[in-house]
Design a protein around this motif. Structure first.
Motif, PDB file in Angstrom:
ATOM      1  N   GLN A 169      -5.033  28.232  -3.093  1.00  0.00           N
ATOM      2  CA  GLN A 169      -4.985  28.566  -4.447  1.00  0.00           C
ATOM      3  C   GLN A 169      -3.687  28.678  -4.971  1.00  0.00           C
ATOM      4  N   VAL A 170      -3.242  28.628  -6.030  1.00  0.00           N
ATOM      5  CA  VAL A 170      -1.959  28.854  -6.777  1.00  0.00           C
ATOM      6  C   VAL A 170      -2.096  29.240  -8.028  1.00  0.00           C
ATOM      7  N   ALA A 171      -1.368  30.011  -8.368  1.00  0.00           N
ATOM      8  CA  ALA A 171      -1.491  30.363  -9.781  1.00  0.00           C
ATOM      9  C   ALA A 171      -0.482  31.242 -10.252  1.00  0.00           C
ATOM     10  N   VAL A 172      -0.039  31.118 -11.553  1.00  0.00           N
ATOM     11  CA  VAL A 172       0.917  31.970 -12.259  1.00  0.00           C
ATOM     12  C   VAL A 172       0.385  33.116 -13.339  1.00  0.00           C
ATOM     13  N   LEU A 173       0.834  34.158 -13.151  1.00  0.00           N
ATOM     14  CA  LEU A 173      -0.040  35.320 -13.752  1.00  0.00           C
ATOM     15  C   LEU A 173       1.017  36.082 -14.610  1.00  0.00           C
ATOM     16  N   SER A 174       0.467  36.437 -15.634  1.00  0.00           N
ATOM     17  CA  SER A 174       1.098  37.279 -16.745  1.00  0.00           C
ATOM     18  C   SER A 174       0.435  38.058 -17.512  1.00  0.00           C
ATOM     19  N   LEU A 175       0.614  39.424 -17.624  1.00  0.00           N
ATOM     20  CA  LEU A 175      -0.235  40.251 -18.667  1.00  0.00           C
ATOM     21  C   LEU A 175      -1.454  40.499 -18.064  1.00  0.00           C
ATOM     22  N   GLY A 176      -1.603  40.699 -16.741  1.00  0.00           N
ATOM     23  CA  GLY A 176      -2.940  40.625 -16.207  1.00  0.00           C
ATOM     24  C   GLY A 176      -4.041  39.465 -16.070  1.00  0.00           C
ATOM     25  N   SER A 177      -3.375  38.408 -16.519  1.00  0.00           N
ATOM     26  CA  SER A 177      -4.445  37.283 -16.576  1.00  0.00           C
ATOM     27  C   SER A 177      -3.642  36.095 -15.911  1.00  0.00           C
ATOM     28  N   ILE A 178      -4.788  35.191 -15.559  1.00  0.00           N
ATOM     29  CA  ILE A 178      -3.993  33.588 -14.975  1.00  0.00           C
ATOM     30  C   ILE A 178      -3.576  32.754 -16.097  1.00  0.00           C
ATOM     31  N   VAL A 179      -2.390  32.478 -16.251  1.00  0.00           N
ATOM     32  CA  VAL A 179      -1.642  31.602 -17.240  1.00  0.00           C
ATOM     33  C   VAL A 179      -2.504  30.014 -16.852  1.00  0.00           C
ATOM     34  N   THR A 180      -1.993  29.778 -15.527  1.00  0.00           N
ATOM     35  CA  THR A 180      -2.283  28.456 -15.069  1.00  0.00           C
ATOM     36  C   THR A 180      -2.773  28.471 -13.455  1.00  0.00           C
ATOM     37  N   ALA A 181      -3.608  27.762 -13.021  1.00  0.00           N
ATOM     38  CA  ALA A 181      -3.848  27.929 -11.923  1.00  0.00           C
ATOM     39  C   ALA A 181      -4.277  26.613 -11.245  1.00  0.00           C
ATOM     40  N   ALA A 182      -4.328  26.245  -9.937  1.00  0.00           N
ATOM     41  CA  ALA A 182      -4.800  25.264  -9.289  1.00  0.00           C
ATOM     42  C   ALA A 182      -5.548  25.460  -7.988  1.00  0.00           C
ATOM     43  N   ARG A 183      -6.593  24.835  -7.590  1.00  0.00           N
ATOM     44  CA  ARG A 183      -6.976  25.174  -6.359  1.00  0.00           C
ATOM     45  C   ARG A 183      -7.276  23.723  -5.533  1.00  0.00           C
ATOM     46  N   ILE A 184      -6.117  23.874  -4.369  1.00  0.00           N
ATOM     47  CA  ILE A 184      -6.258  22.611  -3.448  1.00  0.00           C
ATOM     48  C   ILE A 184      -7.011  22.635  -2.349  1.00  0.00           C
ATOM     49  N   PRO A 185      -7.858  21.649  -2.097  1.00  0.00           N
ATOM     50  CA  PRO A 185      -8.673  21.452  -0.900  1.00  0.00           C
ATOM     51  C   PRO A 185      -8.000  21.447   0.604  1.00  0.00           C
ATOM     52  N   VAL A 186      -6.950  22.244   0.568  1.00  0.00           N
ATOM     53  CA  VAL A 186      -6.137  21.918   1.832  1.00  0.00           C
ATOM     54  C   VAL A 186      -6.019  23.525   2.373  1.00  0.00           C
ATOM     55  N   GLY A 187      -6.117  23.841   3.551  1.00  0.00           N
ATOM     56  CA  GLY A 187      -5.985  25.150   4.027  1.00  0.00           C
ATOM     57  C   GLY A 187      -5.469  25.140   5.663  1.00  0.00           C
ATOM     58  N   GLY A 188      -5.584  26.122   6.106  1.00  0.00           N
ATOM     59  CA  GLY A 188      -5.292  26.175   7.664  1.00  0.00           C
ATOM     60  C   GLY A 188      -6.191  25.113   8.349  1.00  0.00           C
ATOM     61  N   GLU A 189      -7.357  25.002   8.113  1.00  0.00           N
ATOM     62  CA  GLU A 189      -8.263  24.370   8.944  1.00  0.00           C
ATOM     63  C   GLU A 189      -7.689  22.716   8.848  1.00  0.00           C
ATOM     64  N   ALA A 190      -7.219  22.160   7.863  1.00  0.00           N
ATOM     65  CA  ALA A 190      -6.892  21.006   7.612  1.00  0.00           C
ATOM     66  C   ALA A 190      -5.552  20.658   8.629  1.00  0.00           C
ATOM     67  N   VAL A 191      -4.797  21.739   8.494  1.00  0.00           N
ATOM     68  CA  VAL A 191      -3.480  21.803   9.363  1.00  0.00           C
ATOM     69  C   VAL A 191      -3.821  21.777  10.775  1.00  0.00           C
ATOM     70  N   ASP A 192      -4.808  22.557  11.175  1.00  0.00           N
ATOM     71  CA  ASP A 192      -5.267  22.520  12.551  1.00  0.00           C
ATOM     72  C   ASP A 192      -5.753  21.343  12.990  1.00  0.00           C
ATOM     73  N   HIS A 193      -6.535  20.495  11.828  1.00  0.00           N
ATOM     74  CA  HIS A 193      -6.877  19.219  12.199  1.00  0.00           C
ATOM     75  C   HIS A 193      -6.034  18.258  12.615  1.00  0.00           C
ATOM     76  N   ALA A 194      -4.942  18.313  11.775  1.00  0.00           N
ATOM     77  CA  ALA A 194      -3.800  17.299  11.630  1.00  0.00           C
ATOM     78  C   ALA A 194      -3.143  17.452  13.235  1.00  0.00           C
ATOM     79  N   VAL A 195      -3.166  18.802  13.667  1.00  0.00           N
ATOM     80  CA  VAL A 195      -2.463  18.889  15.078  1.00  0.00           C
ATOM     81  C   VAL A 195      -3.371  18.366  16.141  1.00  0.00           C
ATOM     82  N   ILE A 196      -4.485  18.595  15.994  1.00  0.00           N
ATOM     83  CA  ILE A 196      -5.557  18.190  16.945  1.00  0.00           C
ATOM     84  C   ILE A 196      -5.527  16.664  17.172  1.00  0.00           C
ATOM     85  N   GLN A 197      -5.527  16.009  15.915  1.00  0.00           N
ATOM     86  CA  GLN A 197      -5.364  14.531  15.762  1.00  0.00           C
ATOM     87  C   GLN A 197      -4.224  13.857  16.472  1.00  0.00           C
TER      88      GLN A 197
END
Length: 345
Positions: A169-197
């Motif tokens: 999850q990536v976000a830009v914050l200002s004044l205690g709130s989220i200005v814009t954000a994105a949730r990307i379905p890639v995490g540590g497990e995807a990196v682990d799977h790439a190494v395993i493959q």
């Protein structure tokens, strides 16, 4: 933020139900639970055999009638009953007895950014089943930003990158709130799977257990950085014969293998910057990106972000516990809110 700071100050316990680890912060006591979100169950009678680290060690080593389960996936509770049983045993009888003495037990919990109502309800029901009379939900990104000391309440931009096991999850914050954000379905497990493959296809090698993070075995000593060792020896099982075998792995090839899943993360950061107002982007050029979450410790990831974005990249002092620490700071009243009062003529 979903709730006000005043409501959070009335809470007694904070819970961060992550896909990899479960953390519990009790007001006045600090962090009391930091264990893997894993439970082992006897499928014959439904009895809970182990939770936490012991259950994680059982992964891939159990007979047929013992099932190792993960009741949380991507920050969302997928099995409410098992999550409740796991939390009860992680807290222990003594701590549960202390919490039951609270006349109206209030709990705070982290939820992923833009979590759907069903995911939020699953988190609430999990904590209500443990005795909470009221559950306050806080966006994980804001909690983590508070936990790592970012000035989220100021009118300046701060970018936070939450590197989880299943999502980033990536976000830009200002004044205690989220200005814009994105949730990307890639995490540590995807990196682990790439190494395993990569190990399976290029070296015909299977690691002893997929529950152990392959990067910690294969790429120790900063193997993913250019300054790390050029080759690393790995022990595993031969795909064809099933016998134990050791191979020398080129860390440069592994570094290339994990770039594919991480490309989606770089694309997400690019979208965030394009959607962000120009004044805030100017702030980010000086402040850079703060990385939190367990996968933030992936060797070489911070340098890859620096090379791709041209911005400074920082890793929090304790990136894995920033979210629950942020909830704890807000519960303890250590965070002051910036009040924007209407002007009077």
């Amino acid at each position: 933020m979903t709730v006000s700071l005043e409501q959070l100050r009335r809470c007694h316990v904070a819970v961060d139900l992550g896909a990899a680890r479960t953390r519990v912060y009790v007001k006045g006591m600090g962090l009391v639970v930091d264990q893997p979100s894993v439970a082992a169950v006897n499928t014959r009678n439904g009895a809970l055999i182990a939770v936490g680290e012991f259950a994680e060690q059982m992964t891939g080593r159990t007979p047929d009638y013992i099932r190792v389960m993960r009741p949380v996936s991507g920050g969302t509770v997928v099995d409410i009953d098992m999550a409740q049983r796991m939390l009860r045993h992680l807290l222990g009888e003594k701590l549960r007895r202390q919490l039951r003495r609270k006349p109206r037990l209030r709990a705070a919990a982290c939820t992923p950014h833009e979590a759907d109502p069903l995911a939020q309800r699953a988190t609430v029901e999990t904590l209500v089943g443990l005795g909470a009379r009221r559950v306050e939900l806080v966006d994980t990104l804001i909690a983590a930003a508070v936990g790592c000391g970012l000035p989220v309440e100021q009118p300046t931009a701060t970018m936070i990158m939450m590197c989880g096991a299943a999502t980033t999850q990536v976000a830009v914050l200002s004044l205690g709130s989220i200005v814009t954000a994105a949730r990307i379905p890639v995490g540590g497990e995807a990196v682990d799977h790439a190494v395993i493959q990569h190990l399976r296809h290029q070296h015909e090698l299977m690691l002893p257990s997929q529950s152990v993070r392959p990067l910690q075995i294969a790429l120790s000593e900063n193997g993913l950085t250019l300054q790390g060792p050029s080759t690393t020896e790995i022990h595993g099982r031969d795909v064809a014969t099933g016998l134990a075998r050791s191979v020398r792995v080129d860390t440069a090839a592994v570094r290339d293998a994990i770039h594919t899943p991480l490309t989606a993360v770089l694309d997400g950061i690019g979208r965030i910057l394009r959607d962000c107002p120009p004044d805030l982007v100017a702030d980010l050029a000086d402040r850079g990106i703060m990385m939190v979450g367990g996968s933030a410790l992936l060797p070489g990831l911070d340098q890859m972000l620096r090379d791709s974005t041209g911005m400074p990249v920082h890793i929090a002092e304790r990136p894995d516990v920033c979210a629950v620490q942020g909830l704890g700071e807000m519960m303890e009243g250590n965070v002051a809110s910036m009040v924007l009062s209407p002007l009077t003529a």
